[in-house]
Design a protein around this motif. Structure first.
Motif, PDB file in Angstrom:
ATOM      1  N   MET A  44      -6.011   3.303  -8.548  1.00 22.23           N
ATOM      2  CA  MET A  44      -6.131   4.610  -7.898  1.00 22.23           C
ATOM      3  C   MET A  44      -6.409   4.459  -6.408  1.00 22.23           C
ATOM      4  N   GLU A  45      -7.231   3.498  -6.030  1.00 24.91           N
ATOM      5  CA  GLU A  45      -7.578   3.299  -4.627  1.00 24.91           C
ATOM      6  C   GLU A  45      -6.421   2.719  -3.816  1.00 24.91           C
ATOM      7  N   SER A  46      -5.431   2.137  -4.495  1.00 28.36           N
ATOM      8  CA  SER A  46      -4.294   1.540  -3.784  1.00 28.36           C
ATOM      9  C   SER A  46      -3.489   2.578  -3.014  1.00 28.36           C
ATOM     10  N   HIS A  47      -3.681   3.853  -3.303  1.00 25.55           N
ATOM     11  CA  HIS A  47      -2.941   4.917  -2.623  1.00 25.55           C
ATOM     12  C   HIS A  47      -3.586   5.316  -1.296  1.00 25.55           C
ATOM     13  N   PHE A  48      -4.774   4.777  -1.014  1.00 22.03           N
ATOM     14  CA  PHE A  48      -5.508   5.161   0.182  1.00 22.03           C
ATOM     15  C   PHE A  48      -5.513   4.035   1.207  1.00 22.03           C
TER      16      PHE A  48
END
Length: 215
Positions: A134-138
């Protein structure tokens, strides 16, 4: 799920991509007093992903305070995980001749399977995997090591991890394949002019799933 042959995805990979890109799911099972449903994230276990749906595994977690969990633990019946991809209401005003009724274009995947509880070690790994994905999108993403380890582990007492071994998968990509080609492509053109990324994604799927048709 009712799926006409023309609404089948172009390949099993299309269904897997939808799950990967839209992991916010609805988990449904039968309880003593009727159906139970919980919204939660479900991730494909990338170590076990195959295009054969019999080998697919979904990973998730649920609050121990959720009475749905008690039903899941006591039941041996299959569960259903519902994933929703890009969709849009399609007004008839988008068709060149405005001679077709308004409708919806949408994509969805239903996964049926057997739920198995995880131990704490597996839950720990699954939560780390969920966070990283999920954090890979930020751009300025967050990592779990930015806080004391205890801030992660103390939450284990409140949640239960699980895996769903998928025994059957159904996918529906209703994207105008049963309508005149010019109408489906006209819808794609309108959606491409929208700023919302969901509409852009839907337009791309419309073109992909109609590209083999003759005008």
């Amino acid at each position: 799920m009712f799926v006409r042959p023309c609404w089948q995805p172009t390949s099993p990979q299309d269904a897997l991509d939808l799950i990967e890109q839209h992991p916010w799911a609805l988990l449904v099972s039968n309880g003593e007093d009727g159906p139970l449903a919980t919204n939660l994230p479900l991730l494909l276990d990338r170590t076990a992903v195959r295009t054969d749906d019999a080998q697919l595994t979904l990973v998730g977690h649920i609050a121990k305070a959720n009475h749905h969990l008690r039903s899941l633990v006591s039941s041996k019946m299959p569960v259903l995980a519902i994933f929703e991809g890009p969709w849009s209401y399609v007004t008839a005003s988008w068709y060149p001749n405005r001679d077709m009724p308004s409708t919806y274009y949408y994509t969805a995947v239903h996964c049926y399977g057997i739920l198995e509880l995880q131990d704490e070690e597996a839950l720990d790994h699954a939560l780390e995997d969920l966070t990283q994905r999920m954090e890979s999108h930020f751009t300025d993403s967050w990592r779990t090591n930015e806080i004391p380890r205890g801030e992660i582990t103390r939450r284990f007492a409140s949640i239960t991890g699980f895996r769903i071994h998928v025994t059957r998968m159904e996918a529906k990509f209703k994207l105008g394949q049963d309508e005149p080609l010019r109408d489906a492509l006209a819808v794609a053109e309108v959606l491409e002019d929208h700023n919302a990324w969901e509409d852009q994604a839907l337009a791309a799927l419309i073109r992909k799933h109609n590209e083999s048709r003759n005008a």
